[in-house]
Design a protein around this motif. Structure first.
Motif, PDB file in Angstrom:
ATOM      1  N   TRP A  67      -2.479   3.152   4.702  1.00 20.37           N
ATOM      2  CA  TRP A  67      -3.049   4.400   3.288  1.00 20.37           C
ATOM      3  C   TRP A  67      -3.909   5.454   3.904  1.00 20.37           C
ATOM      4  O   TRP A  67      -4.300   4.420   5.280  1.00 20.37           O
ATOM      5  CB  TRP A  67      -4.121   3.222   2.694  1.00 20.37           C
ATOM      6  N   ASN A  74     -11.117   7.810  -4.103  1.00 22.36           N
ATOM      7  CA  ASN A  74      -9.681   7.302  -2.505  1.00 22.36           C
ATOM      8  C   ASN A  74     -10.057   7.471  -1.876  1.00 22.36           C
ATOM      9  O   ASN A  74     -10.587   6.737  -0.799  1.00 22.36           O
ATOM     10  CB  ASN A  74      -8.416   8.179  -2.753  1.00 22.36           C
ATOM     11  N   PHE A 120       2.765   0.878  -1.298  1.00 21.70           N
ATOM     12  CA  PHE A 120       1.386   0.591  -0.281  1.00 21.70           C
ATOM     13  C   PHE A 120       1.797  -0.784   0.469  1.00 21.70           C
ATOM     14  O   PHE A 120       0.782  -0.792   1.485  1.00 21.70           O
ATOM     15  CB  PHE A 120       0.180   0.887  -1.123  1.00 21.70           C
ATOM     16  N   LYS A 127      -8.191  -0.410   1.818  1.00 20.27           N
ATOM     17  CA  LYS A 127      -6.723  -0.438   1.193  1.00 20.27           C
ATOM     18  C   LYS A 127      -6.477  -2.158   0.103  1.00 20.27           C
ATOM     19  O   LYS A 127      -6.394  -1.595  -0.728  1.00 20.27           O
ATOM     20  CB  LYS A 127      -5.846  -0.787   2.423  1.00 20.27           C
TER      21      LYS A 127
END
Length: 108
Positions: free
Chosen positions: A24, A89, A19, A96
């Motif tokens: 993301w 999430n 990531f 992020k």
């Protein structure tokens, strides 16, 4: 990182590394450059949710389990709350930076 009596081996830190250089997303496992849903392992994917990222790093089934447990354990300690990885999430307003902090704290 220890998870019970198991140790996450070669994938430790892979999600954080993944990531750091990739996008993301929320609401889908992965998105393409046009913002459309795609498979997490698709060559067209440019952004992933946490679970999509686990698929994208090609973790084995055993490693996927350990990664999910490590992330879930960190979420349960988090002041941000959430009952599961998807809910955490996809929480409105999630950033992020929060994802990166969670991954670093979880050691994945």
């Amino acid at each position: 990182m220890e998870t019970g009596t198991k140790t996450i081996g070669t994938k430790k830190g892979k999600l954080t590394e993944f990531f750091e250089t990739r996008g993301w997303c929320q609401g889908h496992y992965a998105l393409n450059a046009d913002g459309e849903q795609t498979k997490a392992i698709s060559g067209e994917a440019v952004a992933w949710c946490l679970l999509g990222g686990i698929d994208a790093v090609r973790a084995t089934p055993k490693e996927r389990g350990w990664l999910k447990v490590a992330i879930h354990n960190e979420i349960s300690k988090s002041i941000y709350g959430g009952r599961n990885v998807i809910e955490w999430n996809d929480k409105k307003g999630r950033t992020k930076d929060e994802i990166m902090a969670l991954l670093a704290n979880a050691g994945v």
